[in-house]
Motif scaffolding. Structure first.
Motif, PDB file in Angstrom:
ATOM      1  N   GLN A  77      55.702  42.536 -12.173  1.00 43.21           N
ATOM      2  CA  GLN A  77      54.745  41.429 -12.225  1.00 43.21           C
ATOM      3  C   GLN A  77      55.375  40.206 -12.890  1.00 43.21           C
ATOM      4  OE1 GLN A  77      51.335  41.910 -11.047  1.00 43.21           O
ATOM      5  NE2 GLN A  77      51.486  39.698 -10.987  1.00 43.21           N
ATOM      6  N   ASP A  78      55.372  39.088 -12.173  1.00 44.91           N
ATOM      7  CA  ASP A  78      55.854  37.799 -12.713  1.00 44.91           C
ATOM      8  C   ASP A  78      57.333  37.821 -13.103  1.00 44.91           C
ATOM      9  OD1 ASP A  78      53.281  36.682 -12.451  1.00 44.91           O
ATOM     10  OD2 ASP A  78      52.689  37.519 -14.387  1.00 44.91           O
ATOM     11  N   ALA A  79      58.134  38.597 -12.392  1.00 42.35           N
ATOM     12  CA  ALA A  79      59.575  38.601 -12.665  1.00 42.35           C
ATOM     13  C   ALA A  79      60.217  37.328 -12.131  1.00 42.35           C
ATOM     14  CB  ALA A  79      60.226  39.814 -12.025  1.00 42.35           C
ATOM     15  N   ASP A  80      61.197  36.813 -12.856  1.00 47.95           N
ATOM     16  CA  ASP A  80      62.018  35.707 -12.364  1.00 47.95           C
ATOM     17  C   ASP A  80      63.257  36.240 -11.645  1.00 47.95           C
ATOM     18  OD1 ASP A  80      60.519  33.425 -13.450  1.00 47.95           O
ATOM     19  OD2 ASP A  80      61.130  34.225 -15.406  1.00 47.95           O
ATOM     20  N   PHE A  81      63.856  37.277 -12.231  1.00 48.66           N
ATOM     21  CA  PHE A  81      65.042  37.915 -11.661  1.00 48.66           C
ATOM     22  C   PHE A  81      64.893  39.431 -11.750  1.00 48.66           C
ATOM     23  CE2 PHE A  81      66.778  33.754 -12.371  1.00 48.66           C
ATOM     24  CZ  PHE A  81      67.780  33.603 -11.407  1.00 48.66           C
ATOM     25  N   VAL A  82      65.373  40.111 -10.722  1.00 47.73           N
ATOM     26  CA  VAL A  82      65.489  41.567 -10.754  1.00 47.73           C
ATOM     27  C   VAL A  82      66.924  41.921 -10.392  1.00 47.73           C
ATOM     28  CG1 VAL A  82      64.656  43.775  -9.879  1.00 47.73           C
ATOM     29  CG2 VAL A  82      63.079  41.822 -10.026  1.00 47.73           C
ATOM     30  N   PHE A  83      67.606  42.601 -11.309  1.00 45.15           N
ATOM     31  CA  PHE A  83      68.944  43.117 -11.044  1.00 45.15           C
ATOM     32  C   PHE A  83      68.792  44.581 -10.621  1.00 45.15           C
ATOM     33  CE2 PHE A  83      71.211  40.265 -14.452  1.00 45.15           C
ATOM     34  CZ  PHE A  83      70.840  39.129 -13.741  1.00 45.15           C
ATOM     35  N   VAL A  84      69.323  44.921  -9.460  1.00 45.97           N
ATOM     36  CA  VAL A  84      69.130  46.259  -8.906  1.00 45.97           C
ATOM     37  C   VAL A  84      70.450  47.024  -8.904  1.00 45.97           C
ATOM     38  CG1 VAL A  84      68.339  47.588  -6.921  1.00 45.97           C
ATOM     39  CG2 VAL A  84      67.259  45.384  -7.442  1.00 45.97           C
ATOM     40  N   GLN A  85      70.428  48.243  -9.463  1.00 36.57           N
ATOM     41  CA  GLN A  85      71.637  49.077  -9.516  1.00 36.57           C
ATOM     42  C   GLN A  85      71.220  50.551  -9.423  1.00 36.57           C
ATOM     43  OE1 GLN A  85      73.517  48.027 -13.279  1.00 36.57           O
ATOM     44  NE2 GLN A  85      71.897  48.956 -14.471  1.00 36.57           N
ATOM     45  N   ILE A  86      70.595  50.925  -8.300  1.00 35.03           N
ATOM     46  CA  ILE A  86      70.087  52.286  -8.158  1.00 35.03           C
ATOM     47  C   ILE A  86      71.121  53.179  -7.468  1.00 35.03           C
ATOM     48  CG2 ILE A  86      67.711  51.466  -8.088  1.00 35.03           C
ATOM     49  CD1 ILE A  86      67.697  52.076  -5.077  1.00 35.03           C
ATOM     50  N   ARG A  87      71.011  54.482  -7.700  1.00 31.23           N
ATOM     51  CA  ARG A  87      71.888  55.463  -7.044  1.00 31.23           C
ATOM     52  C   ARG A  87      71.020  56.643  -6.604  1.00 31.23           C
ATOM     53  NH1 ARG A  87      77.251  56.915  -6.709  1.00 31.23           N
ATOM     54  NH2 ARG A  87      77.992  55.411  -8.242  1.00 31.23           N
ATOM     55  N   THR A  88      70.548  56.586  -5.359  1.00 31.98           N
ATOM     56  CA  THR A  88      69.705  57.661  -4.844  1.00 31.98           C
ATOM     57  C   THR A  88      70.496  58.969  -4.762  1.00 31.98           C
ATOM     58  OG1 THR A  88      68.400  56.100  -3.542  1.00 31.98           O
ATOM     59  CG2 THR A  88      68.308  58.406  -2.888  1.00 31.98           C
ATOM     60  N   GLY A  89      69.944  60.000  -5.377  1.00 31.78           N
ATOM     61  CA  GLY A  89      70.623  61.291  -5.398  1.00 31.78           C
ATOM     62  C   GLY A  89      71.519  61.500  -6.599  1.00 31.78           C
TER      63      GLY A  89
END
Length: 443
Positions: A77-89
């Motif tokens: 909610q109301d984010a300015d930036f989202v840094f994504v670094q996911i590793r499925t599994g």
């Protein structure tokens, strides 16, 4: 200067503590009002979060709020930036990605070859779901995605979100290589002006200039050939595997001296050698589990136990974090700085397909990336890239169409495989290993 609300998605990552040190280093240039951790793995996230809370109190007291959650609405909610670094599994599946191809004498690697395909097919669904979640709560947030394999993920995200111009795919390998260039040339890495083209983990530096316009390319090549080539970023400098990778990049320069290669090209140009040096019972994933993961977990546990981060030598700024943050700075404050990012081609490389997701220099402004023209590339590189892009595109089509045939075609095209019967055997084993992650394929 506006203070930002930043969310780290995939905050259980072993790279998160380096990211935190980088945020502290850059706090005058990218100030935060609020920092939020989001992860689906509560336990893994909690260790990083509790250590981060102590670290921030000591080194970022001006930060107004820090929290961690598994709740999507609270996070985004109301984010300015989202840094994504996911590793499925997680690393457990990475280990299988590496072991299964090696069983058939094929490169086992997390982003290249069959392992990269397996990881990509796992990443696509979670990345699409995550972007939809972010957009539900923050339609205008900048999403900077580090999730691998970036080549496959970027094609899938462009297909699913063709008009989302605030979703950027980023890889830190070019800048990690440039840190070594800077050390060799005795200049600051941020003073380097690179010319580069390719796909993610499949590209070449054509020139290395500085901000004064001086061309260091030939000097750099000669120094690498004379003195050797080694990693310099703190996260990988003492890693034997990375040291060998940089040595192999030097060999590639000897064999094909026209341009300076991305280190990942070793898997495509010397696949037999890459297989020979791997131990299926102790792959790169196992080394990461025993090395970086244990090191970071132990670091966090000590900080939590001692209730202080003082004296912890394992805490350091790394290029993984700094690169992402500097890119965010340029977007947030219209700095018009130059970075190597992944963007839709649209004529940037004039003799490649317009829809290809290419990795090239861009200028980052408040309106997003403005790519710099590359023009035509020579036949050898064009042929290589078209083959690699066809593989990546078929993987994505295979995911959306649930097509066994397209995935088999993809592996057959990949330079690390080639043989159809080998591709089929690997694919069948990967399907079994990934039955909880991949879509059910139709033959």
């Amino acid at each position: 200067m506006k203070k930002q609300r930043l969310v780290i998605a995939g905050s259980g990552s072993t790279y998160t503590m380096g990211m935190m040190m980088s945020l502290i280093e850059e706090k005058d240039h990218f100030p935060l009002r609020e920092l939020v951790f989001y992860d689906t793995d509560k336990e893994r996230q909690e260790r990083n979060a509790k250590a981060t809370e102590i670290l921030l109190k000591e080194r970022y007291p001006e930060l107004e709020a820090f929290s961690y959650t598994t709740d999507k609405e609270k996070a985004f909610q109301d984010a300015d930036f989202v840094f994504v670094q996911i590793r499925t599994g997680g690393l457990a599946m990475r280990e299988l990605d590496e072991q299964i191809p090696l069983k058939y004498g094929v490169v086992g690697q997390e982003t290249c070859g069959p392992g990269g395909m397996a990881y990509g097919l796992r990443s696509i669904k979670d990345m699409i779901d995550l972007v939809n979640d972010i957009r539900r709560y923050s339609p205008e947030a900048w999403i900077l995605n580090y999730t691998n394999p970036a080549a496959i993920v970027s094609i899938a995200l462009k297909r699913e979100f063709p008009k989302d111009n605030r979703l950027l795919n980023i890889c830190d390998m070019p800048i990690a290589i440039m840190i070594s260039y800077a050390q060799i040339l005795n200049i600051d890495v941020w003073d380097i002006v690179p010319e580069y083209f390719g796909l993610n983990h499949f590209g070449w530096f054509t020139k290395i200039l500085d901000k004064q316009g001086n061309d260091h390319t030939e000097t750099l090549k000669n120094l690498i050939l004379e003195r050797g080539f080694r990693p310099e970023d703190k996260e990988i400098a003492n890693d034997v595997s990375w040291q060998k990778t940089f040595e192999q990049a030097r060999q590639l320069m000897i064999d094909l001296p026209e341009y300076l290669p991305n280190t990942y090209l070793q898997y495509y140009f010397y696949p037999d050698q890459m297989v020979e040096k791997e131990d299926p019972e102790h792959t790169r994933a196992r080394k990461v589990i025993e090395g970086r993961q244990n090191r970071v977990h132990n670091l966090c546990d000590r900080i939590i136990k001692n209730n202080t981060a003082q004296g912890e030598e394992g805490l350091h700024v790394d290029i993984h974090g700094v690169f992402m943050i500097k890119a965010a700075e340029s977007l947030a404050y219209n700095l018009e700085k130059r970075f190597i990012l992944i963007v839709e081609n649209n004529g940037i490389i004039s003799n490649l397909p317009s829809e290809a997701m290419v990795e090239v220099p861009v200028i980052l402004t408040k309106n997003g990336p403005k790519a710099l023209s590359v023009g035509e590339i020579p036949t050898f590189y064009k042929g290589l890239i078209e083959n690699q892009y066809a593989y990546e595109k078929l993987v994505v089509e295979g995911y959306f169409e649930k097509s066994y045939t397209k995935l088999l075609q993809a592996l057959t095209l990949n330079r690390t495989v080639i043989n159809v019967s080998t591709a089929k055997a690997i694919l069948d084993d990967l399907i079994e290993a990934n039955k909880d992650f991949w879509p059910e394929l139709q033959k």
